[in-house]
Write an enzyme that holds these catalytic residues in place. Sequence first.
Site, PDB file in Angstrom:
ATOM      1  N   ARG A   1     -35.363  44.087 -68.277  1.00  0.00           N
ATOM      2  CA  ARG A   1     -35.068  44.767 -67.009  1.00  0.00           C
ATOM      3  C   ARG A   1     -33.935  45.627 -67.123  1.00  0.00           C
ATOM      4  O   ARG A   1     -33.845  46.876 -66.876  1.00  0.00           O
ATOM      5  CB  ARG A   1     -34.498  43.600 -65.858  1.00  0.00           C
ATOM      6  CG  ARG A   1     -34.116  44.375 -64.669  1.00  0.00           C
ATOM      7  CD  ARG A   1     -33.641  43.338 -63.539  1.00  0.00           C
ATOM      8  NE  ARG A   1     -34.878  42.360 -63.171  1.00  0.00           N
ATOM      9  CZ  ARG A   1     -34.699  41.469 -62.660  1.00  0.00           C
ATOM     10  NH1 ARG A   1     -33.521  40.913 -62.106  1.00  0.00           N
ATOM     11  NH2 ARG A   1     -35.823  40.477 -62.228  1.00  0.00           N
ATOM     12  N   GLU A  55     -36.344  54.475 -40.001  1.00  0.00           N
ATOM     13  CA  GLU A  55     -35.885  54.562 -41.365  1.00  0.00           C
ATOM     14  C   GLU A  55     -35.763  56.173 -41.818  1.00  0.00           C
ATOM     15  O   GLU A  55     -34.998  56.333 -42.730  1.00  0.00           O
ATOM     16  CB  GLU A  55     -36.863  53.787 -42.392  1.00  0.00           C
ATOM     17  CG  GLU A  55     -36.800  52.628 -42.164  1.00  0.00           C
ATOM     18  CD  GLU A  55     -37.779  51.602 -43.254  1.00  0.00           C
ATOM     19  OE1 GLU A  55     -37.705  52.240 -44.462  1.00  0.00           O
ATOM     20  OE2 GLU A  55     -38.262  50.685 -42.786  1.00  0.00           O
ATOM     21  N   GLU A  96     -25.960  41.535 -56.039  1.00  0.00           N
ATOM     22  CA  GLU A  96     -26.759  40.543 -55.205  1.00  0.00           C
ATOM     23  C   GLU A  96     -27.587  41.362 -54.468  1.00  0.00           C
ATOM     24  O   GLU A  96     -27.324  42.292 -53.686  1.00  0.00           O
ATOM     25  CB  GLU A  96     -25.712  39.668 -54.219  1.00  0.00           C
ATOM     26  CG  GLU A  96     -26.389  38.644 -53.588  1.00  0.00           C
ATOM     27  CD  GLU A  96     -25.430  37.863 -52.551  1.00  0.00           C
ATOM     28  OE1 GLU A  96     -25.950  37.028 -51.663  1.00  0.00           O
ATOM     29  OE2 GLU A  96     -24.049  38.093 -52.793  1.00  0.00           O
ATOM     30  N   ASN A  98     -29.520  52.126 -50.726  1.00  0.00           N
ATOM     31  CA  ASN A  98     -30.806  51.575 -50.406  1.00  0.00           C
ATOM     32  C   ASN A  98     -31.107  51.269 -49.026  1.00  0.00           C
ATOM     33  O   ASN A  98     -30.042  51.147 -48.223  1.00  0.00           O
ATOM     34  CB  ASN A  98     -30.987  50.039 -51.304  1.00  0.00           C
ATOM     35  CG  ASN A  98     -32.516  49.542 -50.814  1.00  0.00           C
ATOM     36  OD1 ASN A  98     -33.556  50.297 -51.111  1.00  0.00           O
ATOM     37  ND2 ASN A  98     -32.434  48.290 -50.458  1.00  0.00           N
ATOM     38  N   HIS A 103     -33.384  49.084 -46.087  1.00  0.00           N
ATOM     39  CA  HIS A 103     -34.125  47.873 -46.064  1.00  0.00           C
ATOM     40  C   HIS A 103     -34.817  47.648 -44.784  1.00  0.00           C
ATOM     41  O   HIS A 103     -33.635  47.816 -43.858  1.00  0.00           O
ATOM     42  CB  HIS A 103     -33.033  46.681 -46.289  1.00  0.00           C
ATOM     43  CG  HIS A 103     -33.678  45.283 -46.206  1.00  0.00           C
ATOM     44  ND1 HIS A 103     -34.458  44.809 -47.362  1.00  0.00           N
ATOM     45  CD2 HIS A 103     -33.670  44.156 -45.446  1.00  0.00           C
ATOM     46  CE1 HIS A 103     -34.951  43.698 -47.162  1.00  0.00           C
ATOM     47  NE2 HIS A 103     -34.454  43.256 -46.128  1.00  0.00           N
TER      48      HIS A 103
END
Length: 215
Positions: free
Chosen positions: A79, A188, A157, A121, A123
Amino acid sequence: FFFNDTATPEIYTLSLLDALPISGRGSNMRSLIAAASAPGFPAKIALVIANVVSAEGLRFAAEAGIATKVISHKAYDSREEFDHAVNGALEAAGIEIVCLAGFMRILSDWFARRWEGRLLNIHPSLLPLFKGTHVHEQALQAGVRVSGCTVHFVVPELDAGPIIAQATVPVESDDTPETLATRILGEEHKLYPAALKMLAEGKVRLENGRAVFAR
């Protein structure tokens, strides 16, 4: 990712370059491109990166005149190696803010720290509720009457970064995961450009692990 501020320093005006890593059709990417094309928006979408060549969002971005790049995660043994390749592409393009838009890969701690305060980001829940995947199923099973979406800074996290903005929708008694997802997706598409605008104008920043808002 909210509003005009005549006190905003000129350095922010149309000076920030944003990259959008995507995995699929990229509906949030499209909303960001549309917002950034409006006169006076304080950021420019300069690069769209996908990890799969079939991502529909790549074609849309190219048609909009935005540079695109495919970096396959399958070409790397770890990764972090993949994330180093993505980072190299971002740096080469002079990117300053990164917006994840449906990018369905967990980023390494190294990448999250490298872009700390400049990595966003969205969500599809009201974090800290319902992290991870199958979010709408989680919401319906919990019996909540309100759900929504969250734009947050990305930290190592998962889904735990400081919150920048949220939008809510009612949960109806006959909702399915699909109908709830559709209703939230509409929010969104408005929330992500608004949060990006806040960051680009210097109205929010990440400081000592917290989102700090300009007064």
